[in-house]
Design a protein around this motif. Structure first.
Motif, PDB file in Angstrom:
ATOM      1  N   SER A  55       0.862  -1.178   0.000  1.00 33.72           N
ATOM      2  CA  SER A  55       0.000   0.000   0.000  1.00 33.72           C
ATOM      3  C   SER A  55       0.898   1.227   0.000  1.00 33.72           C
ATOM      4  N   GLU A  56       0.687   2.128  -0.963  1.00 33.78           N
ATOM      5  CA  GLU A  56       1.474   3.358  -1.062  1.00 33.78           C
ATOM      6  C   GLU A  56       0.522   4.542  -1.138  1.00 33.78           C
ATOM      7  N   THR A  57       0.830   5.607  -0.410  1.00 36.68           N
ATOM      8  CA  THR A  57       0.027   6.825  -0.439  1.00 36.68           C
ATOM      9  C   THR A  57       0.902   7.984  -0.896  1.00 36.68           C
ATOM     10  N   PHE A  58       0.364   8.777  -1.832  1.00 34.58           N
ATOM     11  CA  PHE A  58       1.070   9.917  -2.394  1.00 34.58           C
ATOM     12  C   PHE A  58       0.231  11.165  -2.185  1.00 34.58           C
ATOM     13  N   ASN A  59       0.899  12.293  -1.938  1.00 40.59           N
ATOM     14  CA  ASN A  59       0.224  13.591  -1.908  1.00 40.59           C
ATOM     15  C   ASN A  59       0.207  14.140  -3.318  1.00 40.59           C
ATOM     16  N   TRP A  60      -0.876  14.824  -3.647  1.00 36.30           N
ATOM     17  CA  TRP A  60      -1.045  15.360  -4.998  1.00 36.30           C
ATOM     18  C   TRP A  60      -1.761  16.695  -4.934  1.00 36.30           C
ATOM     19  N   PHE A  81      -6.152  -4.675  -7.393  1.00 32.32           N
ATOM     20  CA  PHE A  81      -5.603  -3.326  -7.480  1.00 32.32           C
ATOM     21  C   PHE A  81      -6.703  -2.380  -7.017  1.00 32.32           C
ATOM     22  N   GLN A  82      -6.381  -1.443  -6.129  1.00 32.42           N
ATOM     23  CA  GLN A  82      -7.373  -0.495  -5.634  1.00 32.42           C
ATOM     24  C   GLN A  82      -6.772   0.902  -5.622  1.00 32.42           C
ATOM     25  N   MET A  83      -7.563   1.888  -6.075  1.00 31.26           N
ATOM     26  CA  MET A  83      -7.172   3.301  -6.039  1.00 31.26           C
ATOM     27  C   MET A  83      -8.180   4.044  -5.175  1.00 31.26           C
ATOM     28  N   ILE A  84      -7.681   4.704  -4.122  1.00 29.75           N
ATOM     29  CA  ILE A  84      -8.523   5.518  -3.248  1.00 29.75           C
ATOM     30  C   ILE A  84      -7.989   6.948  -3.309  1.00 29.75           C
ATOM     31  N   VAL A  85      -8.869   7.892  -3.617  1.00 34.50           N
ATOM     32  CA  VAL A  85      -8.476   9.294  -3.714  1.00 34.50           C
ATOM     33  C   VAL A  85      -9.307  10.086  -2.711  1.00 34.50           C
ATOM     34  N   LYS A  86      -8.608  10.900  -1.909  1.00 31.84           N
ATOM     35  CA  LYS A  86      -9.268  11.762  -0.931  1.00 31.84           C
ATOM     36  C   LYS A  86      -8.941  13.215  -1.241  1.00 31.84           C
ATOM     37  N   ASP A  87      -9.932  14.097  -1.064  1.00 32.90           N
ATOM     38  CA  ASP A  87      -9.706  15.519  -1.301  1.00 32.90           C
ATOM     39  C   ASP A  87      -8.912  16.139  -0.148  1.00 32.90           C
ATOM     40  N   ILE A  92     -13.414  10.925   0.798  1.00 36.18           N
ATOM     41  CA  ILE A  92     -13.150  10.009  -0.314  1.00 36.18           C
ATOM     42  C   ILE A  92     -13.962  10.453  -1.524  1.00 36.18           C
ATOM     43  N   VAL A  93     -13.255  10.758  -2.622  1.00 35.28           N
ATOM     44  CA  VAL A  93     -13.914  11.148  -3.868  1.00 35.28           C
ATOM     45  C   VAL A  93     -13.814  10.043  -4.921  1.00 35.28           C
ATOM     46  N   LEU A  94     -13.018   9.007  -4.633  1.00 32.07           N
ATOM     47  CA  LEU A  94     -12.895   7.869  -5.547  1.00 32.07           C
ATOM     48  C   LEU A  94     -12.418   6.655  -4.761  1.00 32.07           C
ATOM     49  N   ASP A  95     -13.064   5.530  -4.988  1.00 30.35           N
ATOM     50  CA  ASP A  95     -12.639   4.249  -4.433  1.00 30.35           C
ATOM     51  C   ASP A  95     -13.024   3.183  -5.457  1.00 30.35           C
ATOM     52  N   ARG A  96     -12.063   2.815  -6.293  1.00 25.15           N
ATOM     53  CA  ARG A  96     -12.313   1.850  -7.375  1.00 25.15           C
ATOM     54  C   ARG A  96     -11.288   0.731  -7.304  1.00 25.15           C
ATOM     55  N   TRP A 119      -4.477  16.692  -2.239  1.00 26.67           N
ATOM     56  CA  TRP A 119      -5.238  15.446  -2.203  1.00 26.67           C
ATOM     57  C   TRP A 119      -4.284  14.299  -1.911  1.00 26.67           C
ATOM     58  N   THR A 120      -4.834  13.167  -1.473  1.00 28.42           N
ATOM     59  CA  THR A 120      -4.020  11.967  -1.285  1.00 28.42           C
ATOM     60  C   THR A 120      -4.530  10.868  -2.215  1.00 28.42           C
ATOM     61  N   VAL A 121      -3.587  10.136  -2.745  1.00 33.00           N
ATOM     62  CA  VAL A 121      -3.872   9.014  -3.635  1.00 33.00           C
ATOM     63  C   VAL A 121      -3.251   7.784  -2.992  1.00 33.00           C
ATOM     64  N   THR A 122      -4.081   6.801  -2.662  1.00 34.68           N
ATOM     65  CA  THR A 122      -3.588   5.556  -2.085  1.00 34.68           C
ATOM     66  C   THR A 122      -3.777   4.443  -3.096  1.00 34.68           C
ATOM     67  N   ILE A 123      -2.693   3.735  -3.360  1.00 34.69           N
ATOM     68  CA  ILE A 123      -2.706   2.590  -4.263  1.00 34.69           C
ATOM     69  C   ILE A 123      -2.465   1.345  -3.422  1.00 34.69           C
ATOM     70  N   ASN A 124      -3.424   0.425  -3.457  1.00 37.08           N
ATOM     71  CA  ASN A 124      -3.302  -0.856  -2.763  1.00 37.08           C
ATOM     72  C   ASN A 124      -3.183  -1.965  -3.805  1.00 37.08           C
ATOM     73  N   VAL A 125      -2.187  -2.799  -3.643  1.00 36.56           N
ATOM     74  CA  VAL A 125      -1.983  -3.966  -4.492  1.00 36.56           C
ATOM     75  C   VAL A 125      -1.934  -5.157  -3.549  1.00 36.56           C
ATOM     76  N   SER A 126      -2.867  -6.100  -3.713  1.00 37.01           N
ATOM     77  CA  SER A 126      -3.001  -7.192  -2.765  1.00 37.01           C
ATOM     78  C   SER A 126      -2.976  -8.547  -3.469  1.00 37.01           C
ATOM     79  N   ASN A 127      -2.041  -9.410  -3.049  1.00 31.16           N
ATOM     80  CA  ASN A 127      -1.895 -10.741  -3.647  1.00 31.16           C
ATOM     81  C   ASN A 127      -1.852 -10.651  -5.165  1.00 31.16           C
ATOM     82  N   PHE A 128      -1.209  -9.607  -5.651  1.00 28.91           N
ATOM     83  CA  PHE A 128      -1.255  -9.249  -7.063  1.00 28.91           C
ATOM     84  C   PHE A 128      -0.146  -9.930  -7.846  1.00 28.91           C
ATOM     85  N   ASN A 129      -0.514 -10.478  -8.985  1.00 23.23           N
ATOM     86  CA  ASN A 129       0.451 -11.114  -9.878  1.00 23.23           C
ATOM     87  C   ASN A 129       0.252 -10.538 -11.268  1.00 23.23           C
ATOM     88  N   GLY A 130       1.067  -9.554 -11.625  1.00 22.51           N
ATOM     89  CA  GLY A 130       0.950  -8.902 -12.925  1.00 22.51           C
ATOM     90  C   GLY A 130       1.502  -7.500 -12.872  1.00 22.51           C
TER      91      GLY A 130
END
Length: 140
Positions: A55-60, A81-87, A92-96, A119-130
């Motif tokens: 899980s990585e979170t970036f400021n934007w 793969f999950q993308m969470i964006v907070k204002d 939370i303005v996006l959770d896909r 804003w913050t952008v969190t990228i979660n990659v879980s048990n991911f192969n690819g």
């Protein structure tokens, strides 16, 4: 008695080898998220994994109230793969999410409206192969 000591020593080596060879190689699992552009205007990156989790979170800096988003899994057999964006106020303005090995393997659109600023952008990659990529740009 002297011939028994080498036999016991060899037996201990064989037992230790069997124990070590039966250990799970979970330590070899990995996942990685790289930011390739950002943090003002547009932000984007890529992600890879061979069964690992991260899980990585970036400021934007988003000077507008929405963002255009896109994510794509270019090669995946399993995982999430999950993308969470907070204002700037933490709303939370996006959770896909995308699941590996099933369609769709991409998503895009415009986030819900939020407060401009950092804003913050969190990228979660879980048990991911690819692998895959993601982008965000200031909305209209």
């Amino acid at each position: 008695m002297k011939t028994l000591k080498p036999t016991i020593f060899i037996l201990l080596i064989i037992i230790a080898s069997l124990i070590l060879s039966s250990c799970n190689n979970d330590d070899d699992l990995s996942a990685n998220v790289n930011l390739t552009e950002g943090i003002d205007g547009d932000i984007g990156g890529d992600f890879t994994g061979n069964g690992g989790t991260i899980s990585e979170t970036f400021n934007w800096q988003n000077d507008l109230s929405t963002a255009d988003y896109n994510a794509d899994i270019t090669a995946s057999t399993v995982g999430l793969f999950q993308m969470i964006v907070k204002d700037s106020e933490g709303t939370i303005v996006l959770d896909r999410s995308l699941n590996g090995g099933v369609e769709p393997d991409t998503f895009s659109g415009v986030t819900s409206s939020g407060e401009s600023g950092m804003w913050t952008v969190t990228i979660n990659v879980s048990n991911f192969n690819g692998d895959g990529s993601f982008t965000l740009s200031e909305g209209n």
